[in-house]
Design a protein around this motif. Structure first.
Motif, PDB file in Angstrom:
ATOM      1  N   SER A 160       0.828  -1.194   0.000  1.00 46.90           N
ATOM      2  CA  SER A 160       0.000   0.000   0.000  1.00 46.90           C
ATOM      3  C   SER A 160       0.868   1.253   0.000  1.00 46.90           C
ATOM      4  CB  SER A 160      -0.917   0.001   1.224  1.00 46.90           C
ATOM      5  OG  SER A 160      -0.161  -0.002   2.415  1.00 46.90           O
ATOM      6  N   THR A 161       0.289   2.355  -0.473  1.00 50.06           N
ATOM      7  CA  THR A 161       1.017   3.614  -0.537  1.00 50.06           C
ATOM      8  C   THR A 161       0.390   4.626   0.412  1.00 50.06           C
ATOM      9  OG1 THR A 161      -0.348   4.448  -2.365  1.00 50.06           O
ATOM     10  CG2 THR A 161       1.645   3.209  -2.940  1.00 50.06           C
ATOM     11  N   ILE A 162       1.154   5.670   0.714  1.00 52.95           N
ATOM     12  CA  ILE A 162       0.655   6.771   1.524  1.00 52.95           C
ATOM     13  C   ILE A 162       0.839   8.065   0.743  1.00 52.95           C
ATOM     14  CG2 ILE A 162       1.133   5.626   3.724  1.00 52.95           C
ATOM     15  CD1 ILE A 162       3.644   7.397   3.957  1.00 52.95           C
ATOM     16  N   SER A 163      -0.031   9.037   0.995  1.00 50.22           N
ATOM     17  CA  SER A 163       0.109  10.358   0.390  1.00 50.22           C
ATOM     18  C   SER A 163       0.982  11.212   1.297  1.00 50.22           C
ATOM     19  CB  SER A 163      -1.257  11.012   0.204  1.00 50.22           C
ATOM     20  OG  SER A 163      -2.041  10.284  -0.724  1.00 50.22           O
ATOM     21  N   LEU A 164       1.921  11.922   0.685  1.00 47.78           N
ATOM     22  CA  LEU A 164       2.934  12.610   1.469  1.00 47.78           C
ATOM     23  C   LEU A 164       3.352  13.898   0.768  1.00 47.78           C
ATOM     24  CD1 LEU A 164       4.471  11.633   4.090  1.00 47.78           C
ATOM     25  CD2 LEU A 164       6.276  10.842   2.554  1.00 47.78           C
ATOM     26  N   PRO A 165       3.278  15.056   1.446  1.00 52.09           N
ATOM     27  CA  PRO A 165       3.888  16.254   0.864  1.00 52.09           C
ATOM     28  C   PRO A 165       5.404  16.127   0.934  1.00 52.09           C
ATOM     29  CG  PRO A 165       3.065  16.736   3.064  1.00 52.09           C
ATOM     30  CD  PRO A 165       2.646  15.330   2.751  1.00 52.09           C
ATOM     31  N   LEU A 166       6.088  16.656  -0.061  1.00 46.78           N
ATOM     32  CA  LEU A 166       7.540  16.522  -0.135  1.00 46.78           C
ATOM     33  C   LEU A 166       8.229  17.865   0.074  1.00 46.78           C
ATOM     34  CD1 LEU A 166       7.978  14.146  -3.220  1.00 46.78           C
ATOM     35  CD2 LEU A 166       7.852  13.526  -0.793  1.00 46.78           C
ATOM     36  N   PHE A 167       9.393  17.794   0.706  1.00 46.04           N
ATOM     37  CA  PHE A 167      10.237  18.972   0.908  1.00 46.04           C
ATOM     38  C   PHE A 167      11.603  18.630   0.315  1.00 46.04           C
ATOM     39  CE2 PHE A 167      10.647  22.624   4.193  1.00 46.04           C
ATOM     40  CZ  PHE A 167      11.441  23.349   3.326  1.00 46.04           C
ATOM     41  N   PRO A 168      11.861  18.980  -0.954  1.00 45.04           N
ATOM     42  CA  PRO A 168      13.177  18.720  -1.549  1.00 45.04           C
ATOM     43  C   PRO A 168      14.226  19.649  -0.938  1.00 45.04           C
ATOM     44  CG  PRO A 168      11.476  19.005  -3.249  1.00 45.04           C
ATOM     45  CD  PRO A 168      10.911  19.505  -1.953  1.00 45.04           C
ATOM     46  N   LEU A 169      15.313  19.065  -0.446  1.00 46.13           N
ATOM     47  CA  LEU A 169      16.355  19.825   0.232  1.00 46.13           C
ATOM     48  C   LEU A 169      17.732  19.378  -0.232  1.00 46.13           C
ATOM     49  CD1 LEU A 169      14.980  19.677   3.896  1.00 46.13           C
ATOM     50  CD2 LEU A 169      15.074  21.714   2.447  1.00 46.13           C
TER      51      LEU A 169
ATOM     52  N   ARG B 193      12.128   5.351   6.040  1.00 46.35           N
ATOM     53  CA  ARG B 193      12.484   5.669   4.662  1.00 46.35           C
ATOM     54  C   ARG B 193      11.294   5.334   3.753  1.00 46.35           C
ATOM     55  NH1 ARG B 193      17.637   1.870   4.483  1.00 46.35           N
ATOM     56  NH2 ARG B 193      16.082   0.633   5.580  1.00 46.35           N
ATOM     57  N   PHE B 194      11.289   5.949   2.580  1.00 42.24           N
ATOM     58  CA  PHE B 194      10.211   5.676   1.630  1.00 42.24           C
ATOM     59  C   PHE B 194      10.743   5.801   0.211  1.00 42.24           C
ATOM     60  CE2 PHE B 194      10.069  10.260   2.346  1.00 42.24           C
ATOM     61  CZ  PHE B 194       9.966  10.765   1.057  1.00 42.24           C
ATOM     62  N   SER B 195      10.022   5.191  -0.712  1.00 41.05           N
ATOM     63  CA  SER B 195      10.312   5.363  -2.134  1.00 41.05           C
ATOM     64  C   SER B 195       9.120   6.049  -2.783  1.00 41.05           C
ATOM     65  CB  SER B 195      10.588   4.014  -2.809  1.00 41.05           C
ATOM     66  OG  SER B 195       9.482   3.143  -2.665  1.00 41.05           O
ATOM     67  N   VAL B 196       9.411   6.968  -3.697  1.00 45.61           N
ATOM     68  CA  VAL B 196       8.367   7.728  -4.377  1.00 45.61           C
ATOM     69  C   VAL B 196       7.816   6.889  -5.528  1.00 45.61           C
ATOM     70  CG1 VAL B 196       7.846   9.805  -5.703  1.00 45.61           C
ATOM     71  CG2 VAL B 196       9.422   9.928  -3.751  1.00 45.61           C
ATOM     72  N   VAL B 197       6.509   6.685  -5.524  1.00 47.39           N
ATOM     73  CA  VAL B 197       5.853   5.960  -6.612  1.00 47.39           C
ATOM     74  C   VAL B 197       5.453   6.940  -7.708  1.00 47.39           C
ATOM     75  CG1 VAL B 197       3.926   4.455  -7.234  1.00 47.39           C
ATOM     76  CG2 VAL B 197       5.032   4.201  -4.993  1.00 47.39           C
ATOM     77  N   THR B 198       4.745   7.993  -7.321  1.00 51.49           N
ATOM     78  CA  THR B 198       4.386   9.072  -8.242  1.00 51.49           C
ATOM     79  C   THR B 198       4.500  10.391  -7.486  1.00 51.49           C
ATOM     80  OG1 THR B 198       2.021   8.975  -7.687  1.00 51.49           O
ATOM     81  CG2 THR B 198       2.779   7.625  -9.544  1.00 51.49           C
ATOM     82  N   ALA B 199       4.742  11.465  -8.224  1.00 52.60           N
ATOM     83  CA  ALA B 199       4.823  12.794  -7.610  1.00 52.60           C
ATOM     84  C   ALA B 199       4.229  13.814  -8.567  1.00 52.60           C
ATOM     85  CB  ALA B 199       6.267  13.155  -7.279  1.00 52.60           C
TER      86      ALA B 199
END
Length: 206
Positions: free
Chosen positions: A2-11, A94-100
């Protein structure tokens, strides 16, 4: 999975599980993100920026970032200047991005899969020097206020994953190398690699 929705902060930094990350937040997209995370008691994701700038630039390069990162939870928040938040975060899974997808306000939202955490593995005797060196660093902080320590308790100096992650944060390694270390799923191998780096710099004394 399953996936989770997550806002991203690229740093331009790599956050590790159990790591401490201080942030100064002033862009509208991230002020709104932090506010929502606090209101909903939800985390956001920190990913390594590979192209572009942390702060959006007029006519700047489009943002690109690594396809994996670490969940961050806000632990402290202070406001010293109107429109600016001082935020302290703690690294989680840790997580892996499926879609962004980037929203109109510039905030990236991702569907992400969580990555299994490091197995608890005791530091083997041949790598004990890395743990001892970290213990010396932590002991040297006794005159520094605890909230300013770059490593926060609880300390797990007998755990390969925890020791290796803290050295990844403390050593001046290139971000791409830190990101590679973060992705390794074997904490013993990660610590072996860092033990070699410490030894090369004369930090292993036992």
């Amino acid at each position: 999975m399953s996936t989770i929705s997550l806002p991203l902060f690229p740093l331009s930094t790599v956050l590790f599980p159990d790591g401490v990350l201080p942030l100064q937040v002033f862009e509208a997209r991230y002020l709104d993100m932090v506010s929502r995370c606090l209101t909903d008691d939800t985390p956001f994701g920190v990913v390594l920026l590979t192209q572009g700038h942390e702060v959006r630039q007029p006519d700047g390069e489009p943002e690109r970032f690594a396809a994996a990162g670490t969940i961050a939870s806000v632990t402290e928040l202070t406001t010293t200047t109107p429109g600016v938040l001082q935020v302290l975060c703690r690294g989680g899974a840790r997580f892996s991005v499926v879609t962004a997808e980037q929203r109109v306000n510039g905030l990236w939202m991702a569907e992400a899969e969580l990555v299994e955490g490091d197995q608890a593995v005791r530091v083997p005797s041949e790598l004990q020097g890395a743990s001892d060196a970290l213990d010396r660093v932590l002991s040297s902080l006794h005159d520094v206020p605890q909230h300013r320590w770059p490593v926060q308790p609880p300390f797990r100096l007998d755990d390969c994953g925890w020791v290796s992650n803290r050295w990844c944060e403390l050593l001046p390694l290139p971000n791409q190398q830190k990101h590679h270390m973060m992705l390794l799923d074997n904490p013993v191998i990660r610590l072996e690699l860092l033990h070699d780096v410490l030894d090369e710099h004369g930090l292993i004394t036992s």
